[in-house]
Design an enzyme around this catalytic site. Structure first.
Site, mmCIF file in Angstrom:
data_model
loop_
_atom_site.group_PDB
_atom_site.id
_atom_site.type_symbol
_atom_site.label_atom_id
_atom_site.label_comp_id
_atom_site.label_asym_id
_atom_site.label_seq_id
_atom_site.Cartn_x
_atom_site.Cartn_y
_atom_site.Cartn_z
ATOM 1 N NE ARG A 152 8.906 15.672 6.943
ATOM 2 C CZ ARG A 152 8.633 14.845 6.131
ATOM 3 N NH1 ARG A 152 7.935 14.080 6.837
ATOM 4 N NH2 ARG A 152 8.721 14.674 4.839
ATOM 5 C CD GLU B 54 3.025 7.229 -2.804
ATOM 6 O OE1 GLU B 54 2.517 7.538 -1.267
ATOM 7 O OE2 GLU B 54 1.472 6.841 -3.113
ATOM 8 C CE LYS C 98 7.535 11.569 -3.105
ATOM 9 N NZ LYS C 98 7.402 10.411 -2.710
HETATM 10 P P1 ATP Z 1 6.537 13.893 0.814
HETATM 11 O O1 ATP Z 1 5.588 13.893 1.052
HETATM 12 O O2 ATP Z 1 7.913 14.850 1.116
HETATM 13 O O3 ATP Z 1 7.202 13.186 -0.528
HETATM 14 P P2 ATP Z 1 7.078 11.122 1.368
HETATM 15 O O4 ATP Z 1 7.187 11.166 3.148
HETATM 16 O O5 ATP Z 1 5.723 10.769 1.222
HETATM 17 O O6 ATP Z 1 7.270 12.486 1.631
HETATM 18 P P3 ATP Z 1 7.616 8.652 0.557
HETATM 19 O O7 ATP Z 1 8.398 8.606 -0.365
HETATM 20 O O8 ATP Z 1 6.661 8.110 0.827
HETATM 21 O O9 ATP Z 1 7.051 10.513 1.054
HETATM 22 O O10 ATP Z 1 9.215 8.455 1.582
HETATM 23 C C1 ATP Z 1 9.836 7.295 1.418
HETATM 24 C C2 ATP Z 1 10.138 7.797 2.744
HETATM 25 O O11 ATP Z 1 10.877 8.823 2.798
HETATM 26 C C3 ATP Z 1 10.059 7.707 3.776
HETATM 27 O O12 ATP Z 1 10.651 6.884 5.493
HETATM 28 C C4 ATP Z 1 9.767 9.175 4.544
HETATM 29 O O13 ATP Z 1 9.994 9.069 6.120
HETATM 30 C C5 ATP Z 1 11.511 9.172 4.460
HETATM 31 N N1 ATP Z 1 10.983 10.915 4.683
HETATM 32 C C6 ATP Z 1 10.370 12.373 3.122
HETATM 33 N N2 ATP Z 1 10.796 13.387 3.406
HETATM 34 C C7 ATP Z 1 12.044 13.031 5.059
HETATM 35 C C8 ATP Z 1 12.424 14.306 5.422
HETATM 36 N N3 ATP Z 1 11.978 15.790 5.209
HETATM 37 N N4 ATP Z 1 13.250 13.185 6.432
HETATM 38 C C9 ATP Z 1 13.546 12.551 6.312
HETATM 39 N N5 ATP Z 1 12.514 11.908 6.015
HETATM 40 C C10 ATP Z 1 12.095 12.058 5.011
HETATM 41 MG MG MG Z 2 4.438 10.185 0.792
#
Ligand code: ATP
Ligand code: MG
Length: 589
Positions: A301, A67, A311
């Site tokens: 993760r 995102e 984030k």
């Molecule tokens: P955050 O909440 O930390 O910002 P998110 O999952 O909301 O992370 P996205 O931008 O939606 O962030 O994620 C993009 C991709 O990265 C998704 O497929 C997500 O599963 C993966 N991802 C995010 N954080 C991790 C992590 N700690 N380990 C493995 N994959 C991750």
């Molecule tokens: Mg997210």
């Protein structure tokens, strides 16, 4: 740290060749030819569009779907290495897709930053980076599919308040209760949904829900939301839409439209898989999506100790000024690690070692630092830098004279060439390389002892000066004129200590920032009110150092090893420490 084998000790090549449950699934699909008949018209589309294309040349299709609401962090790097890595390994393609279905918080700045970070890590989204997609480009399809669901009595507009809806969803122990609006006629649902789209309703007034089963043991199947009203402007579609799809509805559709075969996501989505399948199965049953459909596969993760990764937290650190910005070298962001001097190859190596598992992974940052050291040890040119300077005067060196020494850029790699070190009668050495009274096994400078100035002469300590406070401010030596490294006489001298130095006349004075961990505890916020309470307020220390003059040409593109100190990178009129030479955390008190 959990997870076997121990990535700290497992050799890289071994870790790289390890199979894992995701590869086993892909292997099985390739063996069975599960996806062999899929067609690909060259871009995302409906079943009818894809049918016009040839057999998809990509053996598998994966995607990295961030995102665009912030910069990427090391957790994302895990997903990037996994998705792009699998596509490379299997002759497939990994799509770069922005999951921009949420109009708030998303910005072009983040889109650009994310693309740059993925490139920097060394990956491409198809030939010429052709496979770049935005979920917002699929809004019309998502809307049309929702209309189809309504027409087939598989979705309805609910007008309960948010509180009532949550209450009526039930709990793990208790089934949910039907909404009083669940029985609305198809015609009324269609009319209301159209009005929602056209901005005739306020935010929160209605939602569109799937009509599945309010008594399902899986709460995710109790008529989950598909669309909400949000009268907001979107960074790409502007004011066109007043409704936006929910992630759990949009994501499977995005995957299916793009011909994704294996849709990898983190474990939190495991109990949503049933709904993922429901959405695309229903839409495919109307003939709108190509079969076979993508499959969701979950993995654990990545969590790294002594930092935070969400984030939301990273943004707070930036917005409240706890760090200099998203690219602060202490941040676990890709831009931060890049600025810190972590090479992309080190991050990829780290991901190989961390492996893929279904069990929660907490990894100590020393594992990542070891990867950084391993890569930089191979590539980084060696340099002399005196970080805690003490003056050394060579009393028998002719006044006003100077000369040059030649030093290799890398002791094991002659192909990296040499550099020149100016030498004169006044040098800077490290304060810790002199002792007034030598402790046992101390072989460096003390009165009467002899050491080699690396790549220079052998010198014998003859005295020292102190200031009024009793601090040593100068060390005096005599040099042996026939002892210069690389000359025939050099080997006649046998000394136990070798120290580095820089010529006082030509040294560059520079600021050097030494970083420490950003947080004091492994899991910030776990045992405190807020993760901010665990911030290490002393995590950046600036010192003044003397550097060999060749460092004046440093551009910031490459990292250097300051001999005996660690790896450093030039950054905006200063140097910053990437990491120490050895893991210094284990021996801390
Ligand atoms: P955050 O909440 O930390 O910002 P998110 O999952 O909301 O992370 P996205 O931008 O939606 O962030 O994620 C993009 C991709 O990265 C998704 O497929 C997500 O599963 C993966 N991802 C995010 N954080 C991790 C992590 N700690 N380990 C493995 N994959 C991750
Ligand atoms: Mg997210």
């Amino acid at each position: 740290m959990s997870g076997k084998p121990n990535p700290k000790t497992a050799p890289a090549t071994e870790a790289a060749s390890h199979s894992n449950f995701i590869k086993q699934r892909i292997d099985a699909d390739l063996a069975k030819g599960t996806y062999a008949q899929r067609r690909w018209a060259g871009e995302p589309g409906l079943a009818a569009d894809q049918a016009k294309g040839d057999i998809d040349p990509a053996k598998i299709r994966t995607r990295f779907p961030p995102e665009p609401n912030g910069y990427l962090h090391i957790g994302h790097a895990k997903s990037i290495c996994l998705n792009f890595g699998l596509a490379e390994e299997y002759g497939g393609i990994c799509h770069m897709r922005f999951d921009d279905t949420n109009p708030e918080k998303e910005e072009q700045e983040f889109v650009d930053g994310i693309l740059e970070s993925v490139h920097w890590l060394g990956f491409h989204w198809g030939k010429d980076d052709k496979n770049l997609y935005f979920a917002s480009d699929y809004f019309q399809w998502m809307y049309d599919f929702a209309v189809k669901l309504i027409e087939n009595d598989l979705a309805y507009v609910d007008s309960q308040s948010a509180e009532l809806m949550a209450f009526n969803r039930g709990s793990f122990q208790e089934p949910g209760r039907d909404s009083p609006f669940r029985g609305r006629s198809i015609a009324e649902n269609l009319k209301l949904f159209e009005e929602m789209r056209d901005g005739k309703h306020a935010d929160g007034a209605h939602i569109l829900r799937a009509k599945i089963d309010m008594a399902s043991p899986n709460i995710n199947m109790r008529d989950p939301a598909l669309y909400r009203v949000k009268n907001a402007e979107h960074h790409r579609t502007g004011k066109k839409w007043h409704i936006y799809p929910m992630y759990s509805y949009a994501h499977p559709i995005e995957d299916a439209l793009e011909n994704i075969t294996h849709s990898l996501c983190t474990l939190e989505f495991e109990d949503q898989r049933i709904f993922y399948d429901w959405v695309i199965e229903k839409i495919a049953s109307f003939g709108l999506l190509q079969r076979p459909l993508p499959q969701q596969i979950e993995f654990a993760r990545l969590n790294l100790g002594y930092t935070v990764m969400s984030k939301r937290y990273l943004k707070q650190l930036v917005d409240e000024g706890h760090v200099e910005g998203w690219d602060d070298p202490r941040m676990p962001t890709i831009v931060g690690m890049r600025r810190r001097g972590y090479p992309p190859a080190a991050i990829r190596l780290f991901m190989e070692r961390a492996g893929v598992s279904k069990a929660h992974q907490w990894i100590d940052p020393s594992v990542l630092e070891d990867c950084v050291r391993e890569v930089l040890n191979e590539t980084a040119p060696r340099r002399f830098a005196v970080l805690d300077p003490l003056k050394l005067v060579i009393t028998n060196y002719p006044a006003g004279q100077s000369e040059e020494s030649t030093a290799p850029n890398h002791p094991q790699k002659p192909e990296l060439g040499t550099r020149t070190l100016p030498f004169s009668g006044e040098l800077w050495i490290e304060r810790e390389d002199f002792q007034e009274v030598a402790p046992p096994k101390y072989f460096r400078l003390f009165p009467g002892n002899t050491v080699r100035l690396k790549y220079g002469y052998v010198v014998k300590c003859t005295g020292f000066k102190k200031d009024d406070a009793g601090n040593v401010v100068e060390v005096q030596c005599e040099y042996m004129p026939d002892s210069k490294s690389g000359t025939p006489g050099a080997d006649a001298y046998k000394v136990k200590g070798v120290i580095h130095w820089v010529c006082a006349k030509s040294a560059l004075k520079s600021k050097v920032v030494m970083y420490d961990r950003l947080f004091k505890v492994e899991n910030p916020g776990k045992d405190s009110k807020s993760y901010l309470d665990d911030l290490n307020r002393d995590s950046a220390k600036t010192i003044e150092a003397y550097l060999e003059p060749s460092l004046g040409a440093a551009t910031g593109k490459e990292g250097f090893q300051f001999e005996r100190h660690g790896y450093f990178r030039h950054d905006q009129y200063k140097f910053i420490r990437t990491c120490t030479l050895r893991d210094s955390w284990g021996v801390r008190s």
